[in-house]
Design an enzyme around this catalytic site. Structure first.
Site, PDB file in Angstrom:
ATOM      1  CE  LYS A 225      -4.472  -1.137   1.321  1.00  0.00           C
ATOM      2  NZ  LYS A 225      -4.391  -2.856   2.021  1.00  0.00           N
TER       3      LYS A 225
ATOM      4  CB  SER B 120      -0.136  -8.195  -0.989  1.00  0.00           C
ATOM      5  OG  SER B 120      -1.119  -8.909  -0.071  1.00  0.00           O
TER       6      SER B 120
ATOM      7  CD  GLU C 216     -10.570   4.636   0.987  1.00  0.00           C
ATOM      8  OE1 GLU C 216     -10.311   5.885   0.696  1.00  0.00           O
ATOM      9  OE2 GLU C 216      -9.747   3.670   0.633  1.00  0.00           O
TER      10      GLU C 216
HETATM   11  C1  LIG Z   1      -5.156  -4.054   1.720  1.00  0.00           C
HETATM   12  C2  LIG Z   1      -4.265  -5.139   1.382  1.00  0.00           C
HETATM   13  C3  LIG Z   1      -4.923  -6.131   0.331  1.00  0.00           C
HETATM   14  C4  LIG Z   1      -5.968  -5.823  -0.706  1.00  0.00           C
HETATM   15  O1  LIG Z   1      -6.055  -4.822  -1.257  1.00  0.00           O
HETATM   16  P1  LIG Z   1      -5.759  -4.719  -3.045  1.00  0.00           P
HETATM   17  O2  LIG Z   1      -6.182  -3.229  -3.153  1.00  0.00           O
HETATM   18  O3  LIG Z   1      -6.615  -5.719  -3.524  1.00  0.00           O
HETATM   19  O4  LIG Z   1      -4.312  -4.959  -3.215  1.00  0.00           O
HETATM   20  C5  LIG Z   1      -4.204  -7.029   0.210  1.00  0.00           C
HETATM   21  N1  LIG Z   1      -3.043  -7.463   0.993  1.00  0.00           N
HETATM   22  C6  LIG Z   1      -2.756  -6.673   1.950  1.00  0.00           C
HETATM   23  C7  LIG Z   1      -1.529  -7.200   2.757  1.00  0.00           C
HETATM   24  C8  LIG Z   1      -3.365  -5.566   2.033  1.00  0.00           C
HETATM   25  O5  LIG Z   1      -2.898  -4.682   3.250  1.00  0.00           O
END
Ligand SMILES: *Cc1c(COP(=O)(O)O)cnc(C)c1O
Length: 395
Positions: free
Chosen positions: A85, A375, A107
């Protein structure tokens, strides 16, 4: 409406007239920034020296032995603040600063995007206000404290279910009320044009790096897997491989307690076309068109819509979207932790879980190269993991 605001039939700008001027200004300013070598150099420097990019493309030897194919993990969990993010939050806050805005708003659901935005605002010296459902604030007290420590003001939203959907609606209202001075930092590849494109571009560093890293190893990706909430980490990695038509792309959605129950967030598997948060896309909705309540064990995947570019990739079948249940994700989290010593976020564990379904379908005599986008890291999820392991109910 101008066609460039769309991915096929999806996207657009379904917003009140009062917000249109801000979207037009944003698009113009973003195009300028995109072409400005100084802006790009500043962003690149921050990504390198502040965020810690490039993130490794790690060959997961033990998972590879387990599955019989070459598995690489793109380590977005190693970024500053623990997830992908920050790539987008830094980009947008830098853009806000360039546009002369004094304040950013955001948000947040679980608080990850709020923390990333508060971090970027602290670094770049902008005021920051984060809208968060009161129930989410209760669940994620540590992230509320982190945001406040970083100097942000966290605004409790008491409407409806008091979670992300209501926080997003409140953020949009507050943005429209102060539209000349405030920049709205959206946390995923969603919302009205040009947000889905801006977020995709800021996250595309993931796919660009991964492709270069594979090429340096003399490899070609056969399969890419990422989890999908709003879709920003997925579109970030997919974008590097869209033109490689022999690379299959998979998005893992939240199957929750199962897609035969009402407790999931499998938007592309079970949603229909509709409008949410300023965009036309697939939406989980009831027979009257009311947006359905959603569930996932991971707060980051708990969203009843999806970014319009994913809706387009789904419809054109360039990418495939698969539901992964809470239980399958939790098993994948445990496997990756035990085999590789890496504790992924529960969101990322949804992508890892798809290995269990994909690998048995692949030819055994021809080793495939598979990249999974990790992610984020699992530190934030420890209380949930412990509740599940102890057989307790989790929130
Ligand atoms: C917020 C988040 C997501 C989901 O958000 P996307 O916009 O779909 O990438 C996925 N993995 C983590 C670790 C997050 O913090």
């Amino acid at each position: 409406m101008i066609k460039k605001a769309y991915f096929g039939n999806f996207g657009g700008q379904y917003v009140p007239e009062t917000a249109m001027f801000a979207l037009i200004e944003l698009e113009k300013e973003y195009e300028k920034a995109k072409g400005d070598p100084q802006f790009q150099a500043e962003l690149e420097d921050l990504l390198k020296n502040y965020v810690g990019r490039p993130t490794p493309l790690y060959y997961a030897k033990n998972l590879s032995a387990h599955y019989g194919h070459d598995i690489f993990l793109k380590r977005e969990d190693l970024n500053h603040t623990g997830a992908h993010k920050i790539n987008n939050a830094l980009g947008q806050v830098l853009l806000a600063k360039r546009m002369g805005k004094k304040k950013v708003i955001a948000e947040t659901g679980a608080g990850q995007h709020g923390v990333a935005t508060a971090t970027a605002a602290a670094l770049l010296g902008l005021e920051c206000e984060v809208y968060m459902g009161a129930v989410d604030m209760q669940r994620q007290q540590l992230n509320v404290f982190r945001m406040e420590l970083l100097g942000a003001k966290v605004v409790a939203i008491e409407d409806g279910l008091k979670t992300l959907k209501e926080a997003t609606t409140a953020a949009i209202q507050s943005w429209v009320a102060e539209i000349e001075t405030v920049f709205y930092v959206i946390g995923s590849a969603v919302g009205p044009h040009p947000y889905p494109t801006i977020v995709r571009d800021f996250q595309s560093v993931i796919g660009r790096e991964a492709r270069e890293q594979l090429t340096a190893l003399g490899k070609h990706a056969d399969h890419i897997i990422a989890c999908v909430g709003g879709g920003s980490n997925a579109i970030g990695i997919f974008s590097g491989f869209l033109d490689d038509t022999s690379t299959e792309l998979y998005g893992a959605e939240a199957g929750g307690e199962g897609i035969d129950t009402e407790r999931h967030a499998a938007t592309l598997t079970l949603g229909r076309e509709g409008i949410i948060h300023g965009m036309k896309t697939y939406v989980l909705q009831d027979k009257y068109g009311q947006i359905s309540p959603v569930h996932s064990i991971s707060a980051g995947l708990d969203y009843p819509g999806i970014g319009p570019e994913h809706a387009y990739l789904f419809q054109t079948k360039r990418a495939h979207y698969v539901p992964i249940t809470d239980e399958e994700a939790m098993n994948a989290l445990l496997l990756t932790t035990r085999k590789e010593g890496i504790i992924p976020a529960i969101e990322s564990a949804h992508a890892l879980a798809y290995l269990d379904k994909l690998c048995p379908t692949l030819p055994k005599d021809k080793k495939q190269t598979i990249v999974v986008n990790v992610s984020g890291r699992g530190d934030k999820d420890m209380h949930t993991v412990f509740s599940v392991l102890k057989g307790e109910k989790y929130e």
